[in-house]
Design an enzyme around this catalytic site. Structure first.
Site, PDB file in Angstrom:
ATOM      1  N   GLU A  76      -6.929 -90.954 -55.649  1.00 20.66           N
ATOM      2  CA  GLU A  76      -6.127 -90.087 -56.505  1.00 20.66           C
ATOM      3  C   GLU A  76      -7.012 -89.080 -57.236  1.00 20.66           C
ATOM      4  O   GLU A  76      -6.654 -87.917 -57.384  1.00 20.66           O
ATOM      5  CB  GLU A  76      -5.324 -90.951 -57.484  1.00 20.66           C
ATOM      6  CG  GLU A  76      -4.299 -91.844 -56.795  1.00 20.66           C
ATOM      7  CD  GLU A  76      -4.885 -93.027 -56.016  1.00 20.66           C
ATOM      8  OE1 GLU A  76      -4.188 -93.514 -55.108  1.00 20.66           O
ATOM      9  OE2 GLU A  76      -6.011 -93.457 -56.308  1.00 20.66           O
ATOM     10  N   HIS A 103     -17.489 -84.685 -72.643  1.00 20.24           N
ATOM     11  CA  HIS A 103     -18.586 -84.122 -71.860  1.00 20.24           C
ATOM     12  C   HIS A 103     -18.127 -83.245 -70.712  1.00 20.24           C
ATOM     13  O   HIS A 103     -18.857 -82.339 -70.302  1.00 20.24           O
ATOM     14  CB  HIS A 103     -19.466 -85.235 -71.299  1.00 20.24           C
ATOM     15  CG  HIS A 103     -20.309 -85.895 -72.338  1.00 20.24           C
ATOM     16  ND1 HIS A 103     -21.407 -86.665 -72.013  1.00 20.24           N
ATOM     17  CD2 HIS A 103     -20.226 -85.928 -73.690  1.00 20.24           C
ATOM     18  CE1 HIS A 103     -21.967 -87.119 -73.127  1.00 20.24           C
ATOM     19  NE2 HIS A 103     -21.247 -86.697 -74.153  1.00 20.24           N
TER      20      HIS A 103
END
Length: 169
Positions: A76, A103
């Protein structure tokens, strides 16, 4: 905030659970399916649509994120990352959910419906949705390098340390 959901048969139970949880927590949800259990369904059918929904809305300046769900979350995530403008991260803990946003400014996460309890995965999604991207220069720079590669196929330049070779070893 709008949240796009997509899964396969292995993620259907979690997707349905998350849909209800998100609505209860005042998120607007777009469910891209599946809507019934079919052991032979294909995750790209639903996950690509969820990722396209996120990418399209973000391109319009809207605040939307996505969650794609499968047995492990690996396929996925791969599917979601094929959509231009999507940065999908595989999340398996609260820490990876935070880091995906802080991040990588991930706009889609992938979770494995067979890897964790419903409560754990709901918490990962909650953390992801509530964590902001702080915009630190180093992270913006790295995301920019990825975006340039995605749109222009241009590799980032090698840093000086990589040009020195192995003489320092």
């Amino acid at each position: 905030m709008r949240v796009h959901l997509g899964s396969d048969h292995a993620g259907l139970e979690l997707k349905d659970h998350l849909l209800n949880w998100l609505v209860e927590h005042d998120y607007e949800v777009v469910d891209h399916g599946p809507f019934v259990y079919d052991a032979l369904d294909d995750y790209p059918v639903f996950c690509l649509r969820a990722a396209e929904g996120v990418a399209g809305e973000r391109a319009e300046g809207l605040d939307s994120l996505g969650v794609v769900i499968g047995g492990s979350g690996n396929g996925e995530q791969i599917a979601a990352n094929k959509v231009a403008g999507v940065r999908s991260a595989l999340v398996w803990s609260e820490e990876t959910a935070v880091l995906a946003r802080e991040h990588n400014d991930a706009n889609v996460i992938s979770v494995g419906g067979r890897m964790h309890t419903l409560e754990e995965m709901t918490r990962f999604v909650e953390v992801f949705l509530s964590t902001a991207f702080p915009g630190d220069e180093r992270h913006v720079r790295r995301i920019g390098q990825l975006a340039t590669y995605e749109t222009e196929g241009e590799l980032p330049p090698l840093p000086e340390s990589a040009l020195r070779g192995s003489a320092d070893a």
